[in-house]
Each structure stands twice: as structure tokens, then as C-alpha cells.
Motif scaffolding. Structure first.
Motif, mmCIF file in Angstrom:
data_model
loop_
_atom_site.group_PDB
_atom_site.id
_atom_site.type_symbol
_atom_site.label_atom_id
_atom_site.label_comp_id
_atom_site.label_asym_id
_atom_site.label_seq_id
_atom_site.Cartn_x
_atom_site.Cartn_y
_atom_site.Cartn_z
ATOM 1 N N TYR A 144 -8.040 18.056 -5.720
ATOM 2 C CA TYR A 144 -7.904 16.868 -4.884
ATOM 3 C C TYR A 144 -6.681 16.994 -3.989
ATOM 4 O O TYR A 144 -5.733 17.716 -4.322
ATOM 5 N N THR A 145 -6.714 16.294 -2.875
ATOM 6 C CA THR A 145 -5.490 16.063 -2.122
ATOM 7 C C THR A 145 -4.861 14.793 -2.695
ATOM 8 O O THR A 145 -5.556 13.800 -2.905
ATOM 9 N N THR A 146 -3.585 14.852 -2.968
ATOM 10 C CA THR A 146 -2.893 13.682 -3.520
ATOM 11 C C THR A 146 -1.693 13.358 -2.642
ATOM 12 O O THR A 146 -1.010 14.259 -2.137
ATOM 13 N N ILE A 147 -1.450 12.069 -2.459
ATOM 14 C CA ILE A 147 -0.378 11.620 -1.561
ATOM 15 C C ILE A 147 0.447 10.545 -2.254
ATOM 16 O O ILE A 147 -0.081 9.508 -2.675
ATOM 17 N N GLY A 148 1.746 10.786 -2.381
ATOM 18 C CA GLY A 148 2.676 9.780 -2.892
ATOM 19 C C GLY A 148 3.374 9.109 -1.728
ATOM 20 O O GLY A 148 3.918 9.788 -0.852
ATOM 21 N N VAL A 149 3.368 7.782 -1.726
ATOM 22 C CA VAL A 149 3.843 7.024 -0.569
ATOM 23 C C VAL A 149 5.082 6.199 -0.931
ATOM 24 O O VAL A 149 5.095 5.487 -1.940
ATOM 25 N N ASN A 150 6.088 6.283 -0.086
ATOM 26 C CA ASN A 150 7.249 5.403 -0.195
ATOM 27 C C ASN A 150 7.023 4.116 0.588
ATOM 28 O O ASN A 150 6.213 4.073 1.524
ATOM 29 N N TYR A 151 7.771 3.093 0.234
ATOM 30 C CA TYR A 151 7.775 1.819 0.956
ATOM 31 C C TYR A 151 9.123 1.162 0.690
ATOM 32 O O TYR A 151 9.832 1.537 -0.250
ATOM 33 N N THR A 152 9.496 0.216 1.502
ATOM 34 C CA THR A 152 10.798 -0.430 1.337
ATOM 35 C C THR A 152 10.759 -1.396 0.165
ATOM 36 O O THR A 152 9.947 -2.315 0.119
ATOM 37 N N ILE A 153 11.625 -1.154 -0.794
ATOM 38 C CA ILE A 153 11.708 -2.004 -1.973
ATOM 39 C C ILE A 153 12.668 -3.165 -1.712
ATOM 40 O O ILE A 153 13.448 -3.151 -0.761
ATOM 41 N N GLY A 154 12.600 -4.196 -2.579
ATOM 42 C CA GLY A 154 13.525 -5.305 -2.468
ATOM 43 C C GLY A 154 14.826 -4.993 -3.200
ATOM 44 O O GLY A 154 14.848 -4.136 -4.079
ATOM 45 N N PRO A 155 15.907 -5.668 -2.877
ATOM 46 C CA PRO A 155 16.044 -6.732 -1.876
ATOM 47 C C PRO A 155 16.229 -6.207 -0.455
ATOM 48 O O PRO A 155 16.347 -7.002 0.471
ATOM 49 N N GLU A 156 16.269 -4.876 -0.267
ATOM 50 C CA GLU A 156 16.506 -4.344 1.074
ATOM 51 C C GLU A 156 15.423 -4.801 2.062
ATOM 52 O O GLU A 156 15.691 -5.012 3.242
ATOM 53 N N GLY A 157 14.192 -4.907 1.571
ATOM 54 C CA GLY A 157 13.100 -5.419 2.379
ATOM 55 C C GLY A 157 12.367 -6.482 1.588
ATOM 56 O O GLY A 157 12.303 -6.405 0.361
ATOM 57 N N VAL A 158 11.838 -7.488 2.271
ATOM 58 C CA VAL A 158 11.170 -8.568 1.554
ATOM 59 C C VAL A 158 9.689 -8.629 1.934
ATOM 60 O O VAL A 158 9.277 -8.200 3.015
ATOM 61 N N TYR A 159 8.931 -9.167 1.012
ATOM 62 C CA TYR A 159 7.488 -9.335 1.154
ATOM 63 C C TYR A 159 7.149 -10.105 2.423
ATOM 64 O O TYR A 159 7.843 -11.061 2.762
ATOM 65 N N PRO A 160 6.117 -9.680 3.175
ATOM 66 C CA PRO A 160 5.136 -8.630 2.860
ATOM 67 C C PRO A 160 5.409 -7.299 3.559
ATOM 68 O O PRO A 160 4.468 -6.574 3.915
ATOM 69 N N LEU A 161 6.677 -6.944 3.760
ATOM 70 C CA LEU A 161 6.999 -5.705 4.468
ATOM 71 C C LEU A 161 6.305 -4.500 3.841
ATOM 72 O O LEU A 161 5.731 -3.664 4.556
ATOM 73 N N ALA A 162 6.360 -4.383 2.507
ATOM 74 C CA ALA A 162 5.740 -3.228 1.855
ATOM 75 C C ALA A 162 4.248 -3.148 2.158
ATOM 76 O O ALA A 162 3.697 -2.051 2.334
ATOM 77 N N VAL A 163 3.589 -4.290 2.236
ATOM 78 C CA VAL A 163 2.149 -4.308 2.509
ATOM 79 C C VAL A 163 1.863 -3.767 3.907
ATOM 80 O O VAL A 163 0.963 -2.937 4.095
#
Length: 359
Positions: A144-163
Motif C-alpha cells: 500500500y501507499t501510506t501517508i502520515g499527515v501533520n496538522y496544527t494542534i491546539g492551543p497554537e491553532g484552534v478548531y476547525p483549523l485542523a479540519v
């Protein structure tokens, strides 16, 4: 005038008694000062943590990061000796390391492969793609091709930024499928813990137009491209989470305050829209869902989510363990590959992928 010897002795005794009394009081004075300092620190911490989630969030993050590093090291021992192609730290957005991804695929691949996009956990306030890279290497070695994804976690970024960031990541994967070795018609969304919640949320966005409208997000892939989801130890019902008490309740409530940017997350649109158990439909993709018997979230979140999907007629594959099962399997048990039960979970995951993808 000459002082008599008895008078001198009395004066000396009096001075000695006074000095002894002073010395005897010094430890209490030092203790009192220490207690006052401690009380002041506690007061400052209490006031600080009542107005900002940062201190609690950073404390929780430190604990989670230590555990994440240890778990990644444990998984690394189980990565098979299969040659892989690796594309690390690919930027899918403009937020630096927060918007990067790692891509793994077997070096022997002659074309695009079914692709597992994995969203890491960490209570929405910690974690990074490197925590799951060993697990993704293991899956990639199976074809398979597998992909691990980063996103901005809190409190540095707030919902729904990660989405919105994860939606951008899916857009990038779809647009650059050929370069990444991705079959864009066979995408599997996967995640663990908070990443399980996010994976379920992205799948709901893709398959429920009403939900996408409420979120004001235009899904970047079509429902036909999403062939399955893998949900490990996730959170799907924020109202149930808000009812937790004790240290677990404090931890989750602190994390959610940091991630949402508001203490009222349970009462407003944040909790409502994150509760995917209320938004999934019969169009939700076939799903593998699991949790350990020693993890309270299994009973509070994963089993109810599996039951809800089953009620809707979604094809659900579950791996749950009897309550008295020994050893008691903790949160994120599937990554502890030294455990035979974690190996069972890995085997079931690979069987699920084999059943619902074509290579």
C-alpha cells in the motif's frame, strides 16, 4: 561595681536561652516562608489555568510526547526488512511543519496503489506524523501507499483549523496522486485517538453534504474515492466526553479547551460538529473500528459509534475485547506491537484493507 559569679552565670544562661529560642524558631520561619511561596505558586497556577488552557495543555503534551516517542520506538522493532520509497516532509500547505506529510510505498510498486491516509492522535494538542511512521512503514510493506499527515494542534491553532488543513491535504494528495504513488479512487482514511475523531470527521464531510454545509467546507475528494475508514481508540461523542470526571475528565476538558479556544466547547458548535456519531449516514464508508478493553473510550465512544454505524446499515468490522480480558489493553493498544493482541489487531487491519481494496 563588681558583679557576683551567680549573677554572671544567670546572665549567660538567659542569653543562651534567648539564642536557643531564636534558633528554634528559625526552622518554623523557613517552613512558613516556604509554605507561603508554595501557596503563592498554587494561587498563580490556579488563576492562570482558569483564564488560559496553555499551562495544562503543555503539561499534557509533555506527558503524551514522552509516551509517543516510546511507542514509536517499540513499533520500529517490528518494521519488516522491505525496501520502501519514502517521501518525507512534503508540504501540502503554507504553515510550515504543521502542513507536511510523509509518504511510504513499496519500492517494487509498478504503479499507483490503494492509499491509507493516517491522521495521528494526541488529544488534539500533541503528536506528530512521525509518531505513526513506523506503523505506516509496516502497512506499506504489505503493498500500500501510506501517508502520515501533520496538522496544527491546539492551543497554537484552534478548531476547525485542523479540519480545513486536512481537507487541503486530501486536495494535494488527489492533485499529485501520480507523483505520490496514490490510486485516487482507493483512499482509506485512518486515525488513532484524536486522529480517529478527525478521520471520522473527514469521512463524514465527504459523505454527508448537509454536514459539509454546516461546516462550511467543500470536500476536496468525492465520496466515490473514499473506500474505507480505520478508526482506532477514537472520540465520536463530545457530550459523553464532557461528562467525564476525575483526572481523565480534567485532561480531556483541558485538551478540548486548548483545541477549541473556548471553555464552552461542550455547549456550542464545536462539540456539536465534532460529534460525528450524530452526523454519520448510511453513505459512510465501510469501517474497521477497535479499542482496548482497558480503555474507557472503548466503552464510551468506540462501541457506541460501531453500534450507530451498524444501525445505519454501514458495513462495520469491529475488534473489541471482553471486559475481563487479560492483559487489560490500554488506549492506543494497537501500536504496542510487543503485545500479541496488538499483532492480532494489525493482522485484522491488513485483512480489512485486503478485503476492501484492489491491488
Amino acid at each position: 561595681m563588681t558583679t557576683s559569679a551567680p549573677a554572671e552565670e544567670s546572665a549567660q544562661e538567659s542569653a543562651t536561652t534567648t539564642d536557643d529560642l531564636r534558633r528554634s524558631r528559625r526552622p518554623w520561619r523557613r517552613t512558613r516562608i516556604a509554605l507561603l511561596v508554595i501557596a503563592a505558586v498554587i494561587a498563580v497556577v490556579a488563576v492562570t489555568t482558569s483564564v488560559t488552557p496553555w499551562p495544562s495543555a503543555l503539561l499534557i503534551r509533555a506527558v503524551f510526547e514522552k509516551g509517543g516517542d516510546a511507542t514509536a520506538a517499540e513499533m520500529q522493532k517490528h518494521v519488516p526488512d522491505v525496501e520502501l520509497t519514502e517521501q518525507l516532509d512534503i508540504a501540502y500547505g503554507d504553515a510550515g511543519a504543521d502542513t507536511t506529510m510523509d509518504v511510504f510505498a513499496p519500492a517494487s510498486a509498478a504503479g499507483p496503489l490503494p492509499t491509507v491516509v493516517w491522521i495521528h492522535g494526541g488529544a488534539w494538542i500533541s503528536g506528530e506524523k512521525e509518531n505513526v511512521d513506523p506503523y505506516l512503514r509496516i502497512i506499506a510493506a504489505e503493498g500500500y501507499t501510506t501517508i502520515g499527515v501533520n496538522y496544527t494542534i491546539g492551543p497554537e491553532g484552534v478548531y476547525p483549523l485542523a479540519v480545513t488543513q486536512l481537507n487541503d491535504a486530501l486536495a494535494y494528495i488527489d492533485e499529485h496522486a501520480a507523483d505520490l504513488g496514490v490510486d485516487p479512487q482507493q483512499i482509506v482514511l485512518a486515525g488513532d485517538s484524536a486522529g480517529g475523531q478527525l478521520a471520522s470527521q473527514m469521512a463524514t464531510l465527504v459523505t454527508n453534504p448537509d454536514y459539509a454545509d454546516i461546516m462550511a467546507v467543500e470536500p476536496s475528494i468525492e465520496a466515490s474515492q473514499l473506500v474505507a475508514t480505520i478508526l482506532n481508540c477514537g472520540v465520536y461523542d463530545l457530550a459523553a466526553l464532557a461528562r467525564l470526571d476525575g483526572i481523565a475528565g480534567w485532561g480531556f476538558k483541558s485538551a478540548m479547551w486548548a483545541y477549541s479556544g473556548t471553555k464552552t466547547w461542550a455547549e456550542d458548535s464545536t462539540g456539536a460538529t465534532m460529534s460525528t456519531i450524530d452526523w454519520v449516514t448510511a453513505d459512510f464508508p465501510t469501517t474497521y473500528i477497535s479499542g482496548g478493553n482497558g480503555d474507557g473510550l472503548t466503552w464510551l465512544q468506540s462501541i457506541p459509534m460501531a453500534q450507530r454505524l451498524d444501525e445505519l446499515g454501514v458495513d462495520v468490522t469491529t475488534l473489541f475485547w471482553p471486559a475481563p480480558h487479560e492483559p487489560s489493553l490500554p488506549h492506543e493498544y494497537q501500536f504496542h506491537l510487543d503485545l500479541p493482541d496488538a499483532q492480532t489487531a494489525l493482522d485484522r487491519t491488513l485483512e480489512f484493507l485486503d478485503q476492501h481494496t484492489t491491488r
